[in-house]
Design a protein around this motif. Structure first.
Motif, mmCIF file in Angstrom:
data_model
loop_
_atom_site.group_PDB
_atom_site.id
_atom_site.type_symbol
_atom_site.label_atom_id
_atom_site.label_comp_id
_atom_site.label_asym_id
_atom_site.label_seq_id
_atom_site.Cartn_x
_atom_site.Cartn_y
_atom_site.Cartn_z
ATOM 1 N N LYS A 155 -5.526 4.697 -5.994
ATOM 2 C CA LYS A 155 -4.898 3.476 -5.699
ATOM 3 C C LYS A 155 -4.367 2.882 -6.904
ATOM 4 O O LYS A 155 -5.139 2.751 -8.100
ATOM 5 C CB LYS A 155 -5.648 2.491 -4.953
ATOM 6 N N SER A 156 -3.154 2.296 -7.054
ATOM 7 C CA SER A 156 -2.485 1.578 -8.031
ATOM 8 C C SER A 156 -3.260 -0.146 -8.036
ATOM 9 O O SER A 156 -3.536 -0.380 -6.820
ATOM 10 C CB SER A 156 -1.110 1.599 -8.188
ATOM 11 N N ALA A 157 -3.480 -0.486 -9.244
ATOM 12 C CA ALA A 157 -4.148 -2.027 -9.071
ATOM 13 C C ALA A 157 -2.961 -2.993 -8.623
ATOM 14 O O ALA A 157 -3.376 -3.939 -8.145
ATOM 15 C CB ALA A 157 -4.819 -2.297 -10.396
ATOM 16 N N PHE A 158 -1.740 -2.499 -8.740
ATOM 17 C CA PHE A 158 -0.651 -3.402 -8.556
ATOM 18 C C PHE A 158 -0.573 -3.648 -6.843
ATOM 19 O O PHE A 158 -0.167 -4.842 -6.456
ATOM 20 C CB PHE A 158 0.703 -2.793 -9.048
ATOM 21 N N PHE A 159 -0.936 -2.627 -6.200
ATOM 22 C CA PHE A 159 -0.856 -2.757 -4.777
ATOM 23 C C PHE A 159 -2.138 -2.943 -4.152
ATOM 24 O O PHE A 159 -3.356 -2.197 -4.206
ATOM 25 C CB PHE A 159 -0.339 -1.401 -3.885
ATOM 26 N N GLN A 160 -2.565 -4.234 -3.634
ATOM 27 C CA GLN A 160 -3.781 -4.473 -2.969
ATOM 28 C C GLN A 160 -3.360 -4.557 -1.631
ATOM 29 O O GLN A 160 -3.039 -5.473 -0.922
ATOM 30 C CB GLN A 160 -4.297 -5.841 -3.706
ATOM 31 N N GLU A 161 -4.190 -3.791 -0.831
ATOM 32 C CA GLU A 161 -3.791 -3.690 0.627
ATOM 33 C C GLU A 161 -4.578 -4.907 1.464
ATOM 34 O O GLU A 161 -4.155 -5.017 2.586
ATOM 35 C CB GLU A 161 -4.265 -2.397 1.258
ATOM 36 N N ASN A 162 -5.562 -5.395 0.786
ATOM 37 C CA ASN A 162 -6.400 -6.455 1.292
ATOM 38 C C ASN A 162 -5.500 -7.766 1.561
ATOM 39 O O ASN A 162 -5.609 -8.403 2.491
ATOM 40 C CB ASN A 162 -7.685 -6.813 0.698
ATOM 41 N N ARG A 163 -4.801 -7.979 0.590
ATOM 42 C CA ARG A 163 -3.922 -9.406 0.646
ATOM 43 C C ARG A 163 -2.495 -8.798 0.201
ATOM 44 O O ARG A 163 -2.365 -8.380 -0.726
ATOM 45 C CB ARG A 163 -4.563 -10.503 -0.018
ATOM 46 N N LEU A 164 -1.446 -9.300 1.019
ATOM 47 C CA LEU A 164 0.066 -9.226 0.739
ATOM 48 C C LEU A 164 0.532 -10.447 0.184
ATOM 49 O O LEU A 164 0.524 -11.446 0.622
ATOM 50 C CB LEU A 164 0.536 -8.559 1.955
ATOM 51 N N ALA A 165 1.143 -10.066 -1.164
ATOM 52 C CA ALA A 165 1.664 -11.103 -1.901
ATOM 53 C C ALA A 165 2.977 -11.725 -1.056
ATOM 54 O O ALA A 165 3.483 -10.866 -0.272
ATOM 55 C CB ALA A 165 1.997 -10.586 -3.182
ATOM 56 N N ALA A 166 3.369 -12.972 -1.326
ATOM 57 C CA ALA A 166 4.385 -13.537 -0.493
ATOM 58 C C ALA A 166 5.549 -12.763 -0.639
ATOM 59 O O ALA A 166 6.522 -12.907 0.123
ATOM 60 C CB ALA A 166 4.515 -14.874 -0.807
ATOM 61 N N ASP A 167 5.978 -11.925 -1.820
ATOM 62 C CA ASP A 167 7.188 -11.383 -2.150
ATOM 63 C C ASP A 167 7.092 -10.130 -1.713
ATOM 64 O O ASP A 167 7.884 -8.925 -1.990
ATOM 65 C CB ASP A 167 7.387 -11.573 -3.672
ATOM 66 N N HIS A 168 6.060 -9.449 -1.018
ATOM 67 C CA HIS A 168 5.869 -8.210 -0.486
ATOM 68 C C HIS A 168 6.178 -8.101 0.999
ATOM 69 O O HIS A 168 5.823 -8.908 1.737
ATOM 70 C CB HIS A 168 4.582 -7.663 -0.956
ATOM 71 N N PHE A 169 6.556 -6.927 1.330
ATOM 72 C CA PHE A 169 7.142 -6.657 2.691
ATOM 73 C C PHE A 169 6.419 -5.318 3.353
ATOM 74 O O PHE A 169 6.582 -4.353 2.632
ATOM 75 C CB PHE A 169 8.474 -6.589 2.818
ATOM 76 N N LEU A 170 5.599 -5.482 4.144
ATOM 77 C CA LEU A 170 4.920 -4.280 4.817
ATOM 78 C C LEU A 170 5.729 -3.543 5.924
ATOM 79 O O LEU A 170 5.875 -4.030 6.833
ATOM 80 C CB LEU A 170 3.845 -4.608 5.267
#
Length: 173
Positions: A41-56
């Protein structure tokens, strides 16, 4: 027993809104290094919490397509249908999970993608064939069938910008 021709396991895709890449050269380089060094896993993408500027766009999609099966992907706008097809076709990579496929896989994402308006139907057939991974000889062998299917024999050397929408779609399909 049928063979698995497409297998997807745990496929997820996260997009960062309004950005190309991850935002900085350092983050892109770190993500690339993590990927090539074998870290999961990349440290940049954290699946536990989605940053406000990210879209799943996709979350934990898993399925298998067996040889001989026909599948369709159905859902409302924004459900991730095109994103999944792009991942299956290897146009984009998933953020998590994987897709494995046997043979040649092509998705009909948009009818007429890659058509150049100034080129003739004939020229666009060859270009589309190349985009779908066909060799020149394969396109040449199937050319007459493609034209017959489209019903555009008289117009095949006319620039597609002069085609009606129905003619355009028939040739693209």
């Amino acid at each position: 027993m049928s063979k698995i021709v497409i297998e997807a396991a745990g496929v997820s895709k996260i997009y960062r809104l309004g950005a190309i890449g991850t935002g900085s050269f350092r983050q892109d380089l770190k993500r690339w290094m993590n990927k090539t060094m074998g870290q999961k896993k990349s440290a940049f993408f954290q699946e536990n919490r989605l940053a406000a500027d990210h879209f799943l766009a996709l979350k934990d999609i898993s399925f298998q397509v067996m040889q001989g099966e026909t599948w369709g992907i159905v859902g409302p706008n924004g459900a991730g249908k095109s994103t999944l097809l792009k991942i299956i076709s290897r146009i984009i990579q998933p953020t998590a999970g994987y897709v494995r496929g046997r043979g040649t896989i092509g998705s009909l994402l948009e009818v007429g993608t890659g058509f150049h308006q100034e080129l003739s139907g004939r020229e666009n057939i060859y270009i589309s064939g190349y985009l779908l991974g066909m060799k020149k000889e394969q396109v040449r062998r199937q050319f007459d069938e493609i034209v017959a299917f489209s019903g555009l024999e008289k117009f095949i050397d006319t620039p597609v910008k002069r085609y009606s929408s129905g003619m355009y779609v028939r040739l693209a399909f």
